[in-house]
Scaffold this active site. Structure first.
Site, PDB file in Angstrom:
ATOM      1  N   ASP A 257       0.863  -1.173   0.000  1.00  0.00           N
ATOM      2  CA  ASP A 257       0.000   0.000   0.000  1.00  0.00           C
ATOM      3  C   ASP A 257       0.906   1.231   0.000  1.00  0.00           C
ATOM      4  O   ASP A 257       1.679   1.437   0.950  1.00  0.00           O
ATOM      5  CB  ASP A 257      -0.898   0.000   1.241  1.00  0.00           C
TER       6      ASP A 257
ATOM      7  N   TYR B 243      -4.822  15.614  -9.405  1.00  0.00           N
ATOM      8  CA  TYR B 243      -4.262  14.587 -10.283  1.00  0.00           C
ATOM      9  C   TYR B 243      -3.261  15.205 -11.255  1.00  0.00           C
ATOM     10  O   TYR B 243      -2.133  14.706 -11.418  1.00  0.00           O
ATOM     11  CB  TYR B 243      -5.395  13.900 -11.053  1.00  0.00           C
TER      12      TYR B 243
ATOM     13  N   LYS C  15       0.837  14.482 -11.320  1.00  0.00           N
ATOM     14  CA  LYS C  15       1.505  13.897 -12.484  1.00  0.00           C
ATOM     15  C   LYS C  15       2.575  14.835 -13.037  1.00  0.00           C
ATOM     16  O   LYS C  15       3.601  14.378 -13.545  1.00  0.00           O
ATOM     17  CB  LYS C  15       0.469  13.558 -13.561  1.00  0.00           C
TER      18      LYS C  15
END
Length: 262
Positions: A65, A158, A162
């Protein structure tokens, strides 16, 4: 016929159980690598391990995880105990994060996106890289996204996470270059599967159009006018992991049907 290019090597893949991670794992095994399959979906990884073994390669399933540093360290130790080395690390696992305007973004969801996508990638590199550095060879491939280079409405965490991976890869390539370890990024466009379906549903809702219209608009934005197939991403990863890419490090390879060309 020449031997598969990764024969004798060991590859570790995060998020290996489903989607892109599954295709990457199968492609690396087809190239001759034994594979360390890591992630949270252990049932899916056990099935995948069976396929890898049926193809004549060894496979180790290890729960991991990216939110839990101890599980990342344990995975690296398990890989070393089983195989004695890891030659290729594919940082594939990540989360899509929330879909909402920035001014409505819950802080915990923003931070969780970075915790997995950026910090988790860093921790995986930190755990698996010492052996590569000691041996003077290795390849790290990080799965980014074209969203790190172009807007995606209501997906700021997001997109920002990235984009952060681009800086991580370029700087790490310089740090590890003298040790003979290469580091590269693959930036896919929209990849066929459940995640892009969810993204398109959110985009359709935000723009007041149908999901079918959102899909057509998204695919039509690229010269090839289609979504990326998981195997397209896997082929790019296999290339960057192989000796064919011996002179390539610090690069960001778009696999986007031409959606992004920079």
């Amino acid at each position: 016929m020449s031997a598969p290019e990764l024969t004798g090597s060991v590859a570790a893949v995060t998020g290996a159980g489903t989607g892109i991670g599954r295709e990457i794992s199968l492609r690396l095994a087809a190239e001759g690598a034994d594979v360390v399959l890591t992630g949270r979906s252990t049932d899916a990884m056990e099935e995948l391990a069976g396929r890898v073994r049926a193809g004549g390669r060894r496979a180790l399933v290890v729960p991991l995880d990216l939110r839990d540093p101890d599980s990342i360290t344990a995975a690296a130790k398990a890989a070393d105990a089983e195989f004695g080395r890891v030659d290729v690390l594919v940082n594939n696992s990540g989360v899509g994060g929330p879909s909402a305007p920035l001014v409505e973004m819950p802080l915990d969801e923003w931070e969780d996106t970075f915790r997995v996508n950026v910090t988790g990638t860093m921790l995986a590199c930190k755990a698996f890289l010492p052996g590569m550095i000691a041996r003077g060879s290795g390849s790290v491939v990080v799965i980014g996204s074209v969203t790190g280079k172009r807007p995606l409405v209501n997906r700021t965490p997001y997109a920002a996470s990235k984009t952060a991976l681009i800086g991580l890869v370029r700087t790490l390539a310089w740090e590890l270059g003298p040790s003979g370890v290469r580091v590269n990024l693959v930036s896919p466009g929209g990849v066929e599967g459940p995640r892009i379906d969810w993204v398109l549903e959110q985009q359709a809702r935000a723009r007041g159009i149908t999901v079918e219209e959102a899909r057509a608009d998204f695919a039509g934005g690229s010269p090839l006018q289609r979504l990326v197939r998981p195997r397209d991403v896997a082929e790019a990863v296999a290339f960057l992991a192989s000796p064919r890419a011996a002179a390539i490090t610090g690069e960001d390879l778009n696999v986007s049907n031409g959606l992004v060309m920079y």
